[in-house]
Enzyme design. Structure first.
Site, PDB file in Angstrom:
ATOM      1  N   GLN A 126       0.607  -1.342  -0.151  1.00 15.26           N
ATOM      2  CA  GLN A 126      -0.152  -0.122   0.243  1.00 15.26           C
ATOM      3  C   GLN A 126       1.032   1.045  -0.189  1.00 15.26           C
ATOM      4  O   GLN A 126       1.937   1.153   0.826  1.00 15.26           O
ATOM      5  CB  GLN A 126      -0.400   0.020   1.537  1.00 15.26           C
ATOM      6  CG  GLN A 126      -1.596   1.046   1.734  1.00 15.26           C
ATOM      7  CD  GLN A 126      -1.992   1.125   2.929  1.00 15.26           C
ATOM      8  OE1 GLN A 126      -1.938   0.842   3.850  1.00 15.26           O
ATOM      9  NE2 GLN A 126      -3.381   1.630   3.096  1.00 15.26           N
ATOM     10  N   GLY A 127       0.535   1.911  -1.352  1.00 16.03           N
ATOM     11  CA  GLY A 127       2.148   3.254  -1.016  1.00 16.03           C
ATOM     12  C   GLY A 127       0.683   4.529  -0.687  1.00 16.03           C
ATOM     13  O   GLY A 127       0.184   5.539  -1.818  1.00 16.03           O
ATOM     14  N   TYR A 128       0.951   4.883   0.298  1.00 17.01           N
ATOM     15  CA  TYR A 128      -0.492   6.163   0.710  1.00 17.01           C
ATOM     16  C   TYR A 128      -0.186   6.885   1.285  1.00 17.01           C
ATOM     17  O   TYR A 128       0.323   8.066   0.823  1.00 17.01           O
ATOM     18  CB  TYR A 128      -1.404   5.447   1.820  1.00 17.01           C
ATOM     19  CG  TYR A 128      -2.889   5.462   1.114  1.00 17.01           C
ATOM     20  CD1 TYR A 128      -2.718   4.546  -0.338  1.00 17.01           C
ATOM     21  CD2 TYR A 128      -4.497   5.061   1.502  1.00 17.01           C
ATOM     22  CE1 TYR A 128      -3.934   3.802  -0.205  1.00 17.01           C
ATOM     23  CE2 TYR A 128      -5.210   4.732   1.564  1.00 17.01           C
ATOM     24  CZ  TYR A 128      -4.970   3.925  -0.108  1.00 17.01           C
ATOM     25  OH  TYR A 128      -5.797   3.218  -0.282  1.00 17.01           O
ATOM     26  N   SER A 129       0.960   6.592   2.529  1.00 19.55           N
ATOM     27  CA  SER A 129       1.729   7.844   2.829  1.00 19.55           C
ATOM     28  C   SER A 129       2.748   8.067   2.910  1.00 19.55           C
ATOM     29  O   SER A 129       3.770   7.417   1.740  1.00 19.55           O
ATOM     30  CB  SER A 129       1.312   6.743   4.792  1.00 19.55           C
ATOM     31  OG  SER A 129       0.996   6.507   5.523  1.00 19.55           O
ATOM     32  N   GLU A 244     -15.841  -2.803   5.568  1.00 20.82           N
ATOM     33  CA  GLU A 244     -16.223  -3.281   6.695  1.00 20.82           C
ATOM     34  C   GLU A 244     -15.139  -4.643   7.066  1.00 20.82           C
ATOM     35  O   GLU A 244     -15.049  -4.990   6.633  1.00 20.82           O
ATOM     36  CB  GLU A 244     -17.359  -4.318   6.344  1.00 20.82           C
ATOM     37  CG  GLU A 244     -17.555  -5.508   7.021  1.00 20.82           C
ATOM     38  CD  GLU A 244     -18.797  -6.252   6.825  1.00 20.82           C
ATOM     39  OE1 GLU A 244     -19.265  -6.023   5.996  1.00 20.82           O
ATOM     40  OE2 GLU A 244     -18.997  -6.966   8.122  1.00 20.82           O
ATOM     41  N   SER A 375      -4.471   6.661  13.444  1.00 22.04           N
ATOM     42  CA  SER A 375      -3.644   6.931  15.188  1.00 22.04           C
ATOM     43  C   SER A 375      -5.091   6.789  16.147  1.00 22.04           C
ATOM     44  O   SER A 375      -5.974   7.370  15.822  1.00 22.04           O
ATOM     45  CB  SER A 375      -2.348   8.094  15.245  1.00 22.04           C
ATOM     46  OG  SER A 375      -3.386   9.124  15.257  1.00 22.04           O
ATOM     47  N   GLU A 377      -5.436   9.144  18.344  1.00 17.78           N
ATOM     48  CA  GLU A 377      -5.534  10.577  18.131  1.00 17.78           C
ATOM     49  C   GLU A 377      -6.628  10.680  16.937  1.00 17.78           C
ATOM     50  O   GLU A 377      -7.957  11.585  17.478  1.00 17.78           O
ATOM     51  CB  GLU A 377      -5.145  11.576  18.085  1.00 17.78           C
ATOM     52  CG  GLU A 377      -3.899  11.500  19.263  1.00 17.78           C
ATOM     53  CD  GLU A 377      -2.961  10.563  19.357  1.00 17.78           C
ATOM     54  OE1 GLU A 377      -2.401   9.971  18.343  1.00 17.78           O
ATOM     55  OE2 GLU A 377      -2.690  10.358  21.056  1.00 17.78           O
TER      56      GLU A 377
HETATM   57  C1  LIG Z   1       3.963  -0.091  11.768  1.00 14.79           C
HETATM   58  C2  LIG Z   1       3.625   0.509  10.262  1.00 14.79           C
HETATM   59  C3  LIG Z   1       3.325   0.093   9.147  1.00 14.79           C
HETATM   60  C4  LIG Z   1       2.869   1.242   8.392  1.00 14.79           C
HETATM   61  N1  LIG Z   1       2.099   1.032   7.199  1.00 14.79           N
HETATM   62  C5  LIG Z   1       1.597   1.247   5.961  1.00 14.79           C
HETATM   63  C6  LIG Z   1       1.445   1.244   4.973  1.00 14.79           C
HETATM   64  O1  LIG Z   1       2.097  -0.347   4.267  1.00 14.79           O
HETATM   65  N2  LIG Z   1       1.300   1.834   3.645  1.00 14.79           N
HETATM   66  C7  LIG Z   1       1.158   3.098   4.314  1.00 14.79           C
HETATM   67  O2  LIG Z   1       0.390   3.991   3.385  1.00 14.79           O
HETATM   68  N3  LIG Z   1       0.775   3.853   5.278  1.00 14.79           N
HETATM   69  C8  LIG Z   1       1.396   2.978   6.017  1.00 14.79           C
HETATM   70  N4  LIG Z   1       1.527   3.290   7.393  1.00 14.79           N
HETATM   71  C9  LIG Z   1       1.606   4.777   7.965  1.00 14.79           C
HETATM   72  C10 LIG Z   1       0.382   5.168   8.663  1.00 14.79           C
HETATM   73  O3  LIG Z   1      -0.897   5.032   8.549  1.00 14.79           O
HETATM   74  C11 LIG Z   1       0.742   6.165   9.291  1.00 14.79           C
HETATM   75  O4  LIG Z   1       1.993   6.042  10.201  1.00 14.79           O
HETATM   76  C12 LIG Z   1      -0.745   7.078  10.332  1.00 14.79           C
HETATM   77  O5  LIG Z   1      -0.756   6.936   9.717  1.00 14.79           O
HETATM   78  C13 LIG Z   1       0.089   8.531  11.064  1.00 14.79           C
HETATM   79  O6  LIG Z   1       0.737   9.320  10.261  1.00 14.79           O
HETATM   80  P1  LIG Z   1       2.300   9.465  10.517  1.00 14.79           P
HETATM   81  O7  LIG Z   1       3.113   8.778  10.576  1.00 14.79           O
HETATM   82  O8  LIG Z   1       3.184  10.797   9.233  1.00 14.79           O
HETATM   83  O9  LIG Z   1       2.345  10.557  12.021  1.00 14.79           O
HETATM   84  P2  LIG Z   1       1.358  11.792  12.023  1.00 14.79           P
HETATM   85  O10 LIG Z   1       0.173  11.883  11.232  1.00 14.79           O
HETATM   86  O11 LIG Z   1       2.297  13.307  11.367  1.00 14.79           O
HETATM   87  O12 LIG Z   1       1.180  12.536  13.164  1.00 14.79           O
HETATM   88  C14 LIG Z   1       1.699  12.606  14.638  1.00 14.79           C
HETATM   89  C15 LIG Z   1       1.067  12.282  15.543  1.00 14.79           C
HETATM   90  O13 LIG Z   1      -0.098  13.563  15.303  1.00 14.79           O
HETATM   91  C16 LIG Z   1      -1.046  13.152  15.812  1.00 14.79           C
HETATM   92  N5  LIG Z   1      -2.048  14.234  15.454  1.00 14.79           N
HETATM   93  C17 LIG Z   1      -1.881  14.056  13.749  1.00 14.79           C
HETATM   94  N6  LIG Z   1      -3.491  14.937  13.395  1.00 14.79           N
HETATM   95  C18 LIG Z   1      -4.202  14.581  14.585  1.00 14.79           C
HETATM   96  C19 LIG Z   1      -4.978  15.452  14.558  1.00 14.79           C
HETATM   97  N7  LIG Z   1      -5.671  16.178  13.479  1.00 14.79           N
HETATM   98  N8  LIG Z   1      -5.566  15.410  15.870  1.00 14.79           N
HETATM   99  C20 LIG Z   1      -5.673  14.871  17.042  1.00 14.79           C
HETATM  100  N9  LIG Z   1      -3.821  14.451  16.390  1.00 14.79           N
HETATM  101  C21 LIG Z   1      -3.215  14.326  15.399  1.00 14.79           C
HETATM  102  C22 LIG Z   1      -0.649  12.017  15.359  1.00 14.79           C
HETATM  103  O14 LIG Z   1      -1.928  10.867  16.476  1.00 14.79           O
HETATM  104  C23 LIG Z   1       0.743  10.959  16.502  1.00 14.79           C
HETATM  105  O15 LIG Z   1       0.645  10.865  17.628  1.00 14.79           O
HETATM  106  C24 LIG Z   1       2.386   1.923   8.456  1.00 14.79           C
HETATM  107  C25 LIG Z   1       2.594   2.358   9.816  1.00 14.79           C
HETATM  108  C26 LIG Z   1       3.333   2.278  10.940  1.00 14.79           C
HETATM  109  C27 LIG Z   1       4.000   2.796  12.092  1.00 14.79           C
END
Ligand SMILES: Cc1cc2nc3c(=O)[nH]c(=O)nc-3n(C[C@H](O)[C@H](O)[C@H](O)COP(=O)(O)OP(=O)(O)OC[C@H]3O[C@@H](n4cnc5c(N)ncnc54)[C@H](O)[C@@H]3O)c2cc1C
Length: 393
Positions: A126-129, A244, A375, A377
């Site tokens: 999955q290439g989202y983040s 779902e 996450s 939050e």
């Molecule tokens: C083990 C693992 C596997 C993963 N696998 C994939 C994958 O296969 N493909 C993919 O695309 N992604 C993947 N991810 C990415 C994952 O989806 C993101 O890490 C996640 O969405 C959080 O984004 P971020 O790391 O950029 O943190 P950020 O979004 O930068 O968040 C940083 C902090 O700010 C808080 N925060 C952010 N926005 C808000 C808000 N609006 N209100 C309150 N608090 C907030 C968050 O809760 C967090 O504590 C993976 C992550 C992990 C850890």
């Protein structure tokens, strides 16, 4: 609302239990029991055994090769899978992409990709983040610029789970910078062996290689690999995220973990007494089991609502939030119970009983559970808005 299983469902449970007893290879069972990471080959071989029985794509409709189970049957199946110590299927293609293709794919995409997912011929990631787009996914910057029949893709993705095993990736890319940022996003299928793609490992806190960074430099992708229309990627992505999932809370695996922790507390001792005799530890185990039972009943209530024809909604945020809290609580108790046997890192079988060897790795990796898949939050924001009806800026 009735949350008891019917006689038919109990018979189904028995059938699944017997099948796992007869078909799960002993080495896979043992590795899963000990929390040892399986290889891609082992996982593919196991998933093909499941597919041979018609039990791999359990959430897919019959026309695409699914068993046409109810949500309750899928829940029972997952309970039995965990109980048998069978590996959990790695499911980006099965849980995420498959339903998206069924809803938005062209006939050609469905005909080509769906059977390949079912037979594990393709490993999807999955290439989202992106480094600047996780919770705020719509800020993603990876660009796909139109060039005749192709797009030219430039940018990078991060946290690509098993990207180093994958031969294909489904990506959210920006096809326009005009208007609202959600409107310029498209959903593209990309072959990982296309020139210009580089996958670099990220070693996670458990010392394993699950995660990657994926870089795209002038990657040429045929336009026929677009899913849905150009600019419809956000709608596709939202469909995928809310699709779902009866297993989002991880109840099945947590129940097995809880049973194992109680057994360990009875079987192991300190100062000539079983650990279970320690009132402080007993209280912690009881608290964890109460939290798990509450989670299980919330999950069953959601299933009962689904079975009664209600669409699954924001409760999945509640299940994800509490389910991962329980997973973390159990992994902490595991470390406490293992005591000094949890200190060695990956010491399989070398220090103390083999079943303690992965305790610390499990504890460490479970920290990520409250980040991936949205996450804590972000889940709380969804619950506040959608369930509690709170409005905030
Ligand atoms: C083990 C693992 C596997 C993963 N696998 C994939 C994958 O296969 N493909 C993919 O695309 N992604 C993947 N991810 C990415 C994952 O989806 C993101 O890490 C996640 O969405 C959080 O984004 P971020 O790391 O950029 O943190 P950020 O979004 O930068 O968040 C940083 C902090 O700010 C808080 N925060 C952010 N926005 C808000 C808000 N609006 N209100 C309150 N608090 C907030 C968050 O809760 C967090 O504590 C993976 C992550 C992990 C850890």
């Amino acid at each position: 609302m009735n949350i008891d299983f019917s006689p038919e469902e109990l018979a189904f449970q028995q059938e699944v239990r017997e099948w796992f007893a007869q078909n799960l290879p002993a080495d896979l069972k043992r590795k899963t029991e000990l929390g040892i990471m399986l290889s891609k080959d082992e996982l593919v071989a196991w998933q093909r055994i499941l597919n041979g029985r018609g039990w791999l794509v359990t959430g897919w409709p019959k026309e695409y090769g699914g068993p046409d189970w109810t949500a309750t049957q899928r829940y029972i199946f997952d309970m039995e899978r965990a109980r048998a110590n069978a590996p959990i299927g790695l499911s980006m293609g099965i849980i995420m992409l498959g339903p998206v293709l069924m809803a938005f794919g062209t006939q050609e995409q469905k005909d080509y990709y769906l059977p390949r997912i079912r037979n594990c011929d393709d490993w999807w990631c999955q290439g989202y983040s992106e480094p600047g787009a996780g919770s705020d996914l719509a800020s993603l910057k990876t660009m796909a610029v139109s060039d005749g029949d192709d797009y030219i893709v430039n940018g990078s993705k991060i946290w690509t789970t098993y990207g180093h095993w994958a031969n294909r990736i489904f990506c959210l890319v920006r096809t326009s910078t005009e208007g609202k940022k959600q409107e310029g996003i498209s959903f593209l299928l990309i072959d990982m062996d296309t020139p210009g793609i580089e996958v670099r490992p990220i070693i996670s806190i458990d010392g394993e290689h699950h995660l990657n960074e994926t870089f795209f430099t002038d990657v040429r992708v045929p336009k026929k690999n677009l899913v849905g229309k150009e600019g419809q990627g956000w709608t596709v992505a939202k469909y995928l995220l809310t699709h779902e999932r009866t297993t989002i809370a991880g109840v099945a695996d947590s129940k097995v973990h809880m049973t194992n922790l109680k057994r360990m507390a009875r079987e192991n001792g300190a100062n000539g007494e079983p650990l279970m005799n320690d009132p402080n530890l007993r209280q912690k185990l009881a608290k964890a089991e109460i939290n798990l039972t509450a989670l299980e009943y919330t999950n069953l209530r959601t299933l009962a609502a689904t079975a009664a024809g209600k669409a699954p909604g924001p409760e999945s945020s509640l299940l994800k939030l509490d389910g991962t809290a329980v997973q973390q609580e159990l992994s902490e108790l595991g470390v406490e119970l293992a005591g000094q046997y949890a200190w060695p890192w990956k010491a399989e079988g070398e220090v103390g009983p083999a079943e303690y060897a992965s305790t610390m790795m499990r504890y460490a990796f479970t920290r990520a559970a409250t980040i991936y898949g949205g996450s804590d939050e972000v889940q709380k924001n969804v619950i506040a808005k959608m369930i509690l009806g709170l409005n905030f800026k």
